[in-house]
Design a protein around this motif. Sequence first.
Motif, short mmCIF file in Angstrom:
data_model
loop_
_atom_site.label_atom_id
_atom_site.label_comp_id
_atom_site.label_asym_id
_atom_site.label_seq_id
_atom_site.Cartn_x
_atom_site.Cartn_y
_atom_site.Cartn_z
N ILE A 8 0.82 3.10 4.48
CA ILE A 8 1.70 2.93 4.14
C ILE A 8 1.39 3.16 2.39
O ILE A 8 1.22 1.56 1.74
CB ILE A 8 3.17 3.00 4.10
N GLY A 9 1.82 3.90 1.29
CA GLY A 9 1.15 4.05 0.22
C GLY A 9 0.29 4.99 -0.34
O GLY A 9 -0.15 5.97 0.68
N ASN A 10 -0.34 4.68 -1.88
CA ASN A 10 -1.17 5.36 -1.81
C ASN A 10 -2.55 4.74 -1.58
O ASN A 10 -2.94 3.66 -1.64
CB ASN A 10 -1.13 5.31 -2.98
N THR A 32 -1.33 10.02 -0.17
CA THR A 32 -0.36 8.83 -0.09
C THR A 32 0.51 9.65 1.45
O THR A 32 0.58 10.62 1.83
CB THR A 32 0.76 9.59 -1.34
N VAL A 33 0.63 8.21 2.13
CA VAL A 33 1.41 8.03 3.35
C VAL A 33 2.82 7.68 2.90
O VAL A 33 2.80 6.36 2.00
CB VAL A 33 0.15 7.32 4.12
N GLU A 34 3.94 8.36 3.59
CA GLU A 34 5.36 8.23 2.79
C GLU A 34 5.81 7.27 4.37
O GLU A 34 5.38 7.82 5.22
CB GLU A 34 5.63 9.17 2.63
N ALA A 35 6.36 6.35 4.41
CA ALA A 35 7.09 6.00 5.38
C ALA A 35 8.44 6.87 5.61
O ALA A 35 9.15 7.11 4.49
CB ALA A 35 7.57 4.29 5.54
N THR A 36 8.65 7.27 7.00
CA THR A 36 10.41 7.81 7.28
C THR A 36 11.14 7.07 6.98
O THR A 36 11.28 5.81 7.04
CB THR A 36 10.27 8.31 8.49
N PRO A 37 12.03 7.92 6.75
CA PRO A 37 13.30 6.98 6.46
C PRO A 37 13.83 5.98 7.21
O PRO A 37 12.92 5.63 8.26
CB PRO A 37 14.22 8.48 5.93
N ARG A 102 12.67 -2.70 3.26
CA ARG A 102 13.14 -1.07 3.68
C ARG A 102 14.18 -1.61 4.08
O ARG A 102 14.54 -2.91 5.69
CB ARG A 102 13.04 -0.31 4.12
#
Length: 173
Positions: A8-10, A32-37, A102
């Motif tokens: 997760i991240g760049n 870029t890997v974004e974490a699901t909310p 988070r």
Amino acid sequence: DAPSQFQIGNTTVTWTVTDGLNRTATATQVVTVEATPLTLTVPADINVSNDDGLAYAAITSLGTPSHNAIGTYNLTNDAPSNGQFPVGTTIVTWTLTDELGRTVTATQTVTVDAPLPTIMAPDAISVNNDDGVAFATISAIGSAIYSSSVDPATVTNDAPSNGQFTIGNTTVT
């Protein structure tokens, strides 16, 4: 130089081309890997009656929330540590924090009902006044019959403390 798994991240990936003369050129790409909310779903609200004679209900389990936390996580709530929920409504706040730092909260409502007490007054009394005065002295007006789901129950009335009732009707509450 792309990894087999992206975190997760760049992540910067470097592309390299080499021609037949062993000359190279490079270019970069950012993945870029974004974490699901982060989500948290708490158990259903709870509605119970008070424990017999007590001003609370002992609840041993609130249920198990569902969530999508990544890796290790910390799940807490602010429910009474002794499990005793007082008569009325208690809002329990659940807090979930995952290893990415988070945090998300959600609430669950616990309602403890206790039936209202009931009371039945003694039968009406009719007496004559005391000789030569405008009142009657009554030493005992009877006892009320009551029930209460919460102990202790206290029964009081507003009869004259000296037991002297004036001529006419007096309502004792």
